[in-house]
Design an enzyme around this catalytic site. Structure first.
Site, PDB file in Angstrom:
ATOM      1  N   LYS A  56       2.912  14.537  -5.331  1.00 13.79           N
ATOM      2  CA  LYS A  56       4.314  14.946  -5.093  1.00 13.79           C
ATOM      3  C   LYS A  56       5.255  13.860  -5.605  1.00 13.79           C
ATOM      4  CE  LYS A  56       5.248  11.752  -1.749  1.00 13.79           C
ATOM      5  NZ  LYS A  56       6.094  10.610  -1.998  1.00 13.79           N
ATOM      6  N   LEU A  70       3.120   8.567  -4.770  1.00 18.13           N
ATOM      7  CA  LEU A  70       2.853   9.938  -5.220  1.00 18.13           C
ATOM      8  C   LEU A  70       1.990  10.718  -4.223  1.00 18.13           C
ATOM      9  CD1 LEU A  70       2.143   9.181  -9.003  1.00 18.13           C
ATOM     10  CD2 LEU A  70       4.237  10.126  -8.024  1.00 18.13           C
ATOM     11  N   ALA A  71       1.695  10.087  -3.074  1.00 16.18           N
ATOM     12  CA  ALA A  71       0.942  10.726  -1.988  1.00 16.18           C
ATOM     13  C   ALA A  71      -0.475  11.134  -2.370  1.00 16.18           C
ATOM     14  CB  ALA A  71       1.707  11.924  -1.422  1.00 16.18           C
ATOM     15  N   GLY A  72      -1.139  10.308  -3.183  1.00 10.72           N
ATOM     16  CA  GLY A  72      -2.502  10.632  -3.605  1.00 10.72           C
ATOM     17  C   GLY A  72      -3.462  10.809  -2.435  1.00 10.72           C
ATOM     18  N   SER A  82      -2.760  11.431   0.704  1.00  7.57           N
ATOM     19  CA  SER A  82      -2.333  12.586   1.516  1.00  7.57           C
ATOM     20  C   SER A  82      -2.743  13.888   0.838  1.00  7.57           C
ATOM     21  CB  SER A  82      -0.812  12.574   1.697  1.00  7.57           C
ATOM     22  OG  SER A  82      -0.411  11.371   2.298  1.00  7.57           O
ATOM     23  N   ASP A 105       2.987  12.621   4.916  1.00  9.01           N
ATOM     24  CA  ASP A 105       3.079  13.426   3.690  1.00  9.01           C
ATOM     25  C   ASP A 105       2.036  14.542   3.625  1.00  9.01           C
ATOM     26  OD1 ASP A 105       5.168  11.881   2.775  1.00  9.01           O
ATOM     27  OD2 ASP A 105       3.925  10.623   1.483  1.00  9.01           O
ATOM     28  N   ALA A 118      -1.616   4.110  -4.233  1.00 10.77           N
ATOM     29  CA  ALA A 118      -0.522   3.348  -3.597  1.00 10.77           C
ATOM     30  C   ALA A 118       0.694   3.282  -4.513  1.00 10.77           C
ATOM     31  CB  ALA A 118      -0.991   1.943  -3.222  1.00 10.77           C
ATOM     32  N   ALA A 119       1.133   4.450  -4.943  1.00 15.00           N
ATOM     33  CA  ALA A 119       2.152   4.523  -5.985  1.00 15.00           C
ATOM     34  C   ALA A 119       3.343   5.413  -5.633  1.00 15.00           C
ATOM     35  CB  ALA A 119       1.502   5.037  -7.275  1.00 15.00           C
TER      36      ALA A 119
HETATM   37  P1  ATP Z   1       2.562   7.894   0.027  1.00 15.58           P
HETATM   38  O1  ATP Z   1       3.370   8.364  -1.152  1.00 15.58           O
HETATM   39  O2  ATP Z   1       2.072   9.032   0.912  1.00 15.58           O
HETATM   40  O3  ATP Z   1       3.147   6.742   0.773  1.00 15.58           O
HETATM   41  P2  ATP Z   1       0.926   6.519  -1.819  1.00 15.58           P
HETATM   42  O4  ATP Z   1       0.844   7.456  -2.974  1.00 15.58           O
HETATM   43  O5  ATP Z   1       1.937   5.431  -1.927  1.00 15.58           O
HETATM   44  O6  ATP Z   1       1.178   7.360  -0.535  1.00 15.58           O
HETATM   45  P3  ATP Z   1      -1.948   6.438  -1.652  1.00 15.58           P
HETATM   46  O7  ATP Z   1      -2.350   6.659  -3.072  1.00 15.58           O
HETATM   47  O8  ATP Z   1      -2.119   7.572  -0.730  1.00 15.58           O
HETATM   48  O9  ATP Z   1      -0.462   5.865  -1.561  1.00 15.58           O
HETATM   49  O10 ATP Z   1      -2.745   5.126  -1.150  1.00 15.58           O
HETATM   50  C1  ATP Z   1      -2.313   4.345  -0.068  1.00 15.58           C
HETATM   51  C2  ATP Z   1      -3.508   3.587   0.496  1.00 15.58           C
HETATM   52  O11 ATP Z   1      -4.379   4.506   1.120  1.00 15.58           O
HETATM   53  C3  ATP Z   1      -4.316   2.848  -0.550  1.00 15.58           C
HETATM   54  O12 ATP Z   1      -4.235   1.477  -0.286  1.00 15.58           O
HETATM   55  C4  ATP Z   1      -5.744   3.347  -0.409  1.00 15.58           C
HETATM   56  O13 ATP Z   1      -6.685   2.305  -0.295  1.00 15.58           O
HETATM   57  C5  ATP Z   1      -5.749   4.169   0.887  1.00 15.58           C
HETATM   58  N1  ATP Z   1      -6.463   5.461   0.762  1.00 15.58           N
HETATM   59  C6  ATP Z   1      -7.176   6.057   1.731  1.00 15.58           C
HETATM   60  N2  ATP Z   1      -7.674   7.231   1.312  1.00 15.58           N
HETATM   61  C7  ATP Z   1      -7.286   7.402   0.038  1.00 15.58           C
HETATM   62  C8  ATP Z   1      -7.498   8.420  -0.932  1.00 15.58           C
HETATM   63  N3  ATP Z   1      -8.242   9.503  -0.683  1.00 15.58           N
HETATM   64  N4  ATP Z   1      -6.905   8.263  -2.137  1.00 15.58           N
HETATM   65  C9  ATP Z   1      -6.133   7.192  -2.399  1.00 15.58           C
HETATM   66  N5  ATP Z   1      -5.924   6.178  -1.527  1.00 15.58           N
HETATM   67  C10 ATP Z   1      -6.493   6.271  -0.313  1.00 15.58           C
END
Ligand code: ATP
Length: 293
Positions: free
Chosen positions: A11, A100-102, A104, A137, A97-98
């Protein structure tokens, strides 16, 4: 059926404002989410063994109970008193951790996929409540398309999805701690009267140009103060031919640009490709999780 393949879509936030701090330490937000075409593959397989196994080749994604996909499977197992054992294979395309809610999206794919594979019969509303237990998310990732989010981002009202809007995504390779960003936020600097209503109206009318000109994320202030190189990338992105607006997604560091057409998106992609960690063209998506045939 022994196996199910689910696309877990990332997202972006077209709008994000923090409207207050809660007693539990979280912040109340107003945000507009949109699913995008970039997705991870999540393959769920029934197994003879007794446990939940997560496999992911990405070095920064945990393969144990810290993985949100594992936690999603555990939640459904506990809710129905056990569902046998499963293996979850995750092929990552969404940067970690970017903003983009990967993680989630992976959790949402497991909730949706396990519900189908084991014919558990949970409604979409129930799955979204499970999702809220895992992260703010996750409900949106299950919902997909476009939505206005309040609360911690988990109270959703559907908005019309923008179809196939060309986007350019750019990740400068800087990992941002969401908790730190919120700590550094200065509320008095972030308030923008009616900005949320204005962009929401543009989306409801399908006015993509008006929407692109109204993009806003209050978290850019603390993130750009700490990482001026991200602000510089955004300025460069905004100047690309065919860019109608650019913004940081969530707590960063991914930046996205709304482009006039796919040709201008591809031309800009080739300019950035070898200079940043991750750069790709994509489009807005009407779905968050999608079961493949
Ligand atoms: P958001 O936008 O929801 O804040 P994000 O995109 O910034 O999330 P994610 O890619 O979800 O961040 O990763 C955040 C942390 O969650 C990472 O440090 C990672 O180690 C941990 N994590 C746990 N499960 C997963 C997964 N299935 N995929 C990616 N990271 C994961």
């Amino acid at each position: 059926m022994q196996k199910i393949r689910v696309r877990a879509h990332a997202k972006i936030n077209l709008y994000l404002d923090v409207v207050g701090k809660r007693e539990d330490g979280y912040h109340n937000l107003e945000t507009i989410f949109h699913s995008i075409g970039l997705y991870d593959d999540v393959i769920i397989t029934k197994q003879e063994t007794k446990e939940i196994t997560v496999r992911c080749e990405h070095p920064r994604v945990p393969g144990d109970s810290r993985n949100l996909a594992y936690q999603a499977a555990q939640l459904l197992c506990d809710a129905v008193g056990g569902i046998g054992s499963i293996t979850i294979d995750i092929h990552k395309r969404i940067p970690v951790a970017a903003g983009l809610a990967g993680g989630s999206a992976n959790a949402a794919a497991v909730l949706h996929g396990v519900n189908e594979l084991f014919e558990l019969g949970f409604t979409q509303e129930r799955l979204m409540r499970f999702g809220a237990e895992l992260g703010a998310d996750v409900p949106f990732c299950l919902h997909g398309g476009a939505a206005f989010g309040t609360g911690i981002g988990d109270q959703l009202t559907r908005l019309p999805a923008l179809s196939d809007l060309p986007l350019l995504l750019l990740n400068p390779g800087i990992e941002i701690s969401t908790a730190n960003v919120f700590k550094k936020l200065n509320f008095s600097l972030t308030k923008r009267e009616n900005a949320g209503i204005i962009i929401k109206t543009h989306i409801e009318k399908g006015d993509t140009l008006g929407m692109a000109e109204s993009l806003y994320n209050c978290l850019e202030v603390p993130v750009f103060a700490q990482h001026p190189e991200i602000a510089a990338r955004k300025a460069e992105l905004s100047k690309q031919a065919g860019c109608s607006g650019a913004l940081m997604s969530g707590s960063g560091a991914t930046l996205f640009a709304v482009m006039l057409n796919s040709e201008s998106a591809r031309r800009s992609e080739s300019r950035f490709k070898n200079r940043v960690d991750f750069c790709t063209t994509t489009v807005t998506s009407p779905v968050g999780v999608y079961i493949e045939d």
